[in-house]
Enzyme design. Structure first.
Site, PDB file in Angstrom:
ATOM      1  N   ASP A  12       0.302  -1.050   0.020  1.00 20.40           N
ATOM      2  CA  ASP A  12      -0.161  -0.004   0.102  1.00 20.40           C
ATOM      3  C   ASP A  12       0.633   1.359  -0.212  1.00 20.40           C
ATOM      4  O   ASP A  12       0.903   2.485  -1.352  1.00 20.40           O
ATOM      5  CB  ASP A  12      -0.708   0.033   1.696  1.00 20.40           C
ATOM      6  CG  ASP A  12      -2.078   0.920   1.082  1.00 20.40           C
ATOM      7  OD1 ASP A  12      -2.164   1.837   0.246  1.00 20.40           O
ATOM      8  OD2 ASP A  12      -3.200   1.121   2.026  1.00 20.40           O
ATOM      9  N   HIS A 205      -7.873  -1.344   8.625  1.00 21.79           N
ATOM     10  CA  HIS A 205      -6.512  -0.834   7.414  1.00 21.79           C
ATOM     11  C   HIS A 205      -7.309   0.712   7.324  1.00 21.79           C
ATOM     12  O   HIS A 205      -8.489   0.743   6.939  1.00 21.79           O
ATOM     13  CB  HIS A 205      -6.879  -1.629   6.861  1.00 21.79           C
ATOM     14  CG  HIS A 205      -5.601  -1.298   4.977  1.00 21.79           C
ATOM     15  ND1 HIS A 205      -4.227  -1.679   5.360  1.00 21.79           N
ATOM     16  CD2 HIS A 205      -5.903   0.223   4.484  1.00 21.79           C
ATOM     17  CE1 HIS A 205      -4.546  -1.118   4.070  1.00 21.79           C
ATOM     18  NE2 HIS A 205      -4.902  -0.439   3.434  1.00 21.79           N
ATOM     19  N   HIS A 207      -5.851   5.255   6.938  1.00 23.69           N
ATOM     20  CA  HIS A 207      -5.663   5.589   5.929  1.00 23.69           C
ATOM     21  C   HIS A 207      -5.603   6.813   7.131  1.00 23.69           C
ATOM     22  O   HIS A 207      -6.657   6.591   7.855  1.00 23.69           O
ATOM     23  CB  HIS A 207      -6.023   5.800   4.859  1.00 23.69           C
ATOM     24  CG  HIS A 207      -5.483   5.104   4.146  1.00 23.69           C
ATOM     25  ND1 HIS A 207      -4.141   5.152   3.449  1.00 23.69           N
ATOM     26  CD2 HIS A 207      -5.578   3.920   3.939  1.00 23.69           C
ATOM     27  CE1 HIS A 207      -4.428   3.951   2.721  1.00 23.69           C
ATOM     28  NE2 HIS A 207      -5.123   3.215   2.590  1.00 23.69           N
ATOM     29  N   CYS A 238      -3.696   4.967  -2.100  1.00 24.23           N
ATOM     30  CA  CYS A 238      -4.545   4.153  -3.311  1.00 24.23           C
ATOM     31  C   CYS A 238      -4.386   5.115  -4.536  1.00 24.23           C
ATOM     32  O   CYS A 238      -4.875   6.222  -4.224  1.00 24.23           O
ATOM     33  CB  CYS A 238      -6.123   4.013  -2.494  1.00 24.23           C
ATOM     34  SG  CYS A 238      -7.222   2.966  -4.204  1.00 24.23           S
TER      35      CYS A 238
HETATM   36  P1  HMG Z   1      -9.039  -4.978 -16.006  1.00 22.12           P
HETATM   37  O1  HMG Z   1      -8.499  -4.188 -17.249  1.00 22.12           O
HETATM   38  O2  HMG Z   1     -10.993  -4.791 -15.726  1.00 22.12           O
HETATM   39  O3  HMG Z   1      -9.356  -6.494 -16.485  1.00 22.12           O
HETATM   40  O4  HMG Z   1      -8.730  -4.822 -14.845  1.00 22.12           O
HETATM   41  P2  HMG Z   1      -9.579  -7.606 -18.043  1.00 22.12           P
HETATM   42  O5  HMG Z   1      -8.964  -9.022 -17.367  1.00 22.12           O
HETATM   43  O6  HMG Z   1      -9.236  -6.638 -19.047  1.00 22.12           O
HETATM   44  O7  HMG Z   1      -7.299  -6.706 -18.900  1.00 22.12           O
HETATM   45  C1  HMG Z   1      -7.183  -6.084 -19.238  1.00 22.12           C
HETATM   46  C2  HMG Z   1      -5.448  -5.878 -19.436  1.00 22.12           C
HETATM   47  O8  HMG Z   1      -4.552  -6.128 -17.713  1.00 22.12           O
HETATM   48  C3  HMG Z   1      -5.003  -7.253 -20.097  1.00 22.12           C
HETATM   49  O9  HMG Z   1      -3.727  -7.250 -20.862  1.00 22.12           O
HETATM   50  C4  HMG Z   1      -4.873  -7.974 -18.737  1.00 22.12           C
HETATM   51  O10 HMG Z   1      -4.199  -8.914 -19.350  1.00 22.12           O
HETATM   52  C5  HMG Z   1      -4.194  -6.975 -18.183  1.00 22.12           C
HETATM   53  P3  HMG Z   1      -3.524  -5.982 -22.244  1.00 22.12           P
HETATM   54  O11 HMG Z   1      -4.446  -7.230 -22.680  1.00 22.12           O
HETATM   55  O12 HMG Z   1      -4.031  -4.754 -22.070  1.00 22.12           O
HETATM   56  O13 HMG Z   1      -2.161  -6.488 -22.463  1.00 22.12           O
HETATM   57  N1  HMG Z   1      -4.121  -7.714 -16.440  1.00 22.12           N
HETATM   58  C6  HMG Z   1      -2.958  -8.299 -15.393  1.00 22.12           C
HETATM   59  N2  HMG Z   1      -2.139  -8.134 -15.817  1.00 22.12           N
HETATM   60  C7  HMG Z   1      -1.364  -8.903 -14.590  1.00 22.12           C
HETATM   61  N3  HMG Z   1      -2.027  -8.813 -13.603  1.00 22.12           N
HETATM   62  C8  HMG Z   1      -3.212  -9.261 -13.790  1.00 22.12           C
HETATM   63  C9  HMG Z   1      -3.454  -8.781 -14.639  1.00 22.12           C
HETATM   64  N4  HMG Z   1      -5.264  -8.789 -14.810  1.00 22.12           N
HETATM   65  C10 HMG Z   1      -5.726  -8.850 -16.348  1.00 22.12           C
HETATM   66  N5  HMG Z   1      -3.790  -9.546 -11.865  1.00 22.12           N
HETATM   67  C11 HMG Z   1      -7.553  -5.577 -12.729  1.00 22.12           C
HETATM   68  C12 HMG Z   1      -8.859  -5.337 -13.815  1.00 22.12           C
HETATM   69  C13 HMG Z   1      -8.485  -5.428 -11.675  1.00 22.12           C
HETATM   70  C14 HMG Z   1      -7.040  -6.112 -13.016  1.00 22.12           C
HETATM   71  C15 HMG Z   1      -7.377  -4.030 -13.286  1.00 22.12           C
HETATM   72  O14 HMG Z   1      -8.262  -2.660 -12.714  1.00 22.12           O
HETATM   73  C16 HMG Z   1      -6.229  -4.373 -12.146  1.00 22.12           C
HETATM   74  O15 HMG Z   1      -5.267  -4.478 -11.662  1.00 22.12           O
HETATM   75  N6  HMG Z   1      -6.751  -2.895 -10.841  1.00 22.12           N
HETATM   76  C17 HMG Z   1      -5.649  -3.021 -10.077  1.00 22.12           C
HETATM   77  C18 HMG Z   1      -6.203  -2.459  -8.502  1.00 22.12           C
HETATM   78  C19 HMG Z   1      -5.370  -1.814  -7.358  1.00 22.12           C
HETATM   79  O16 HMG Z   1      -4.407  -2.266  -7.263  1.00 22.12           O
HETATM   80  N7  HMG Z   1      -5.878  -0.821  -6.875  1.00 22.12           N
HETATM   81  C20 HMG Z   1      -5.160  -0.256  -5.878  1.00 22.12           C
HETATM   82  C21 HMG Z   1      -5.207  -1.539  -4.461  1.00 22.12           C
HETATM   83  S1  HMG Z   1      -6.369  -1.209  -3.660  1.00 22.12           S
HETATM   84  C22 HMG Z   1      -6.049  -0.146  -2.533  1.00 22.12           C
HETATM   85  O17 HMG Z   1      -5.044   0.622  -2.317  1.00 22.12           O
HETATM   86  C23 HMG Z   1      -6.979  -0.550  -0.865  1.00 22.12           C
HETATM   87  C24 HMG Z   1      -6.453  -1.246   0.355  1.00 22.12           C
HETATM   88  O18 HMG Z   1      -5.086  -1.051   0.480  1.00 22.12           O
HETATM   89  C25 HMG Z   1      -7.776  -0.949   1.064  1.00 22.12           C
HETATM   90  C26 HMG Z   1      -8.431   0.760   1.374  1.00 22.12           C
HETATM   91  O19 HMG Z   1      -7.006   1.500   1.734  1.00 22.12           O
HETATM   92  O20 HMG Z   1      -9.272   0.785   1.169  1.00 22.12           O
HETATM   93  C27 HMG Z   1      -6.341  -2.486  -0.501  1.00 22.12           C
HETATM   94 MG    MG Z   2      -5.060   1.014   1.957  1.00 14.97          MG
END
Ligand code: HMG
Ligand code: MG
Length: 280
Positions: A12, A205, A207, A238
């Site tokens: 994070d 969790h 912030h 985030c």
């Molecule tokens: P999408 O665009 O809907 O997915 O993303 P998709 O299935 O259409 O795939 C799009 C592209 O991403 C494709 O590549 C896939 O291969 C690739 P392209 O064909 O365009 O070259 N792809 C991946 N590549 C690597 N690893 C994967 C993967 N999946 C698809 N796993 C998706 C949907 C969820 C994957 C995308 O939106 C994403 O990765 N989002 C990340 C969000 C994120 O990490 N946010 C921050 C963390 S959450 C947070 O911080 C909150 C937390 O701390 C708690 C709080 O504070 O409240 C936890």
């Molecule tokens: Mg967080």
């Protein structure tokens, strides 16, 4: 009171840091944190590198860190593709993530809450089949940067779905640091009453936008919660939630714990040393 502290700085913290760290720097940071004795360290994310470039290379990070016996190394996993990579990297625990707000769900994961739950279910099943526990994060449990105040009932509904699919733990994320201690009390009361979850399966969790994260953690401890996330140096945020700055700083949590007699099992001086590594 014995607390379980999950250090989320390497995930994070670094996912949203303006600086870019190499895999080697991330490994050194995690190794230094391991020496501090955390129960858990969230060491990376198997999300799309287009969505969160700073977490690219998490597989390599996992293959190079020195794992300390007694520390659980977890990672964020959004879908089955991510789970394949996480299993290959031999993570100890899988963190799936949902939001209590439809807008954040769309912005953060490109899908509605219902779609995200459907995408998450096979991740939980396959994680368990591989013998791994699952943490279910819920973001925006108090307020959403797009939708404003979130009804605790919306949080309970997501928690209920995650528990039905088998999540071992629910992690309540105050993503933009909007909570006051009273919000935490109301939220925990609502989630426990409606889902029947025991307090030992809840994590907070927090912030620190409003500077109240520590006060919220203290209220959590008074309510009987014994698992908290924090981030060394107060790193974090985030990238899809404007106004989500650093997490509750691990150093502040530990220092307050020393004053109040919480046993965290983490060496504060070693956490400070780990943070210094990022300053070079
Ligand atoms: P999408 O665009 O809907 O997915 O993303 P998709 O299935 O259409 O795939 C799009 C592209 O991403 C494709 O590549 C896939 O291969 C690739 P392209 O064909 O365009 O070259 N792809 C991946 N590549 C690597 N690893 C994967 C993967 N999946 C698809 N796993 C998706 C949907 C969820 C994957 C995308 O939106 C994403 O990765 N989002 C990340 C969000 C994120 O990490 N946010 C921050 C963390 S959450 C947070 O911080 C909150 C937390 O701390 C708690 C709080 O504070 O409240 C936890
Ligand atoms: Mg967080």
């Amino acid at each position: 009171m014995r607390l379980r502290v999950t250090e989320v700085g390497p995930r994070d913290g670094l996912q949203n840091d303006p600086r870019t760290f190499t895999v080697e720097q991330r490994v050194q940071f995690i190794d230094a944190l391991s020496e501090a004795g955390f129960a858990e360290i969230e060491a990376g994310s198997f999300v799309s590198p287009k969505a969160v470039p700073k977490m690219a290379g998490s597989g390599e990070v996992f293959s190079r860190i020195r794992r300390r016996a007694g520390t659980v190394y977890s990672a964020l996993v959004p879908n089955e593709r991510g789970l394949d990579d996480a299993l290959a990297a031999k993570v100890d625990k899988v963190s799936v993530f949902l939001a209590a707000s439809e807008t954040l769900s769309q912005r953060n994961g490109g899908a509605s809450i219902a779609q995200t739950l459907a995408r998450t279910a096979p991740v939980v099943v396959r994680s368990h089949a591989a013998g791994l526990p699952v943490r279910g994060y819920i973001s925006c449990v108090v307020q959403c940067p797009y939708e404003g105040v979130i009804d605790p009932a919306a949080v309970s509904a997501v928690a209920e779905s995650l528990l039905e699919m088998g999540a071992d733990e629910i992690d309540l994320g105050d993503t933009i640091g909007a909570a006051h201690p009273d919000h935490i009390e109301r939220l925990v009361g609502e989630v426990v009453a409606s889902t029947g979850i025991s307090l030992d399966r809840l994590t907070l969790h927090l912030h620190d936008t409003g500077g109240r994260a520590l006060a919220c953690a203290e209220r959590g401890v008074r309510l009987g919660i014994c698992s908290f996330d924090s981030s060394a140096g107060g790193l974090g945020g985030c990238p899809y939630a404007p106004g989500a700055p650093g997490n509750l700083a691990t150093e502040r949590l530990l220092a307050r714990g020393e004053e109040l007699g919480w046993e965290c099992g983490v060496d504060l001086a070693k956490v400070r040393k780990a943070v210094e590594l990022l300053q070079h």
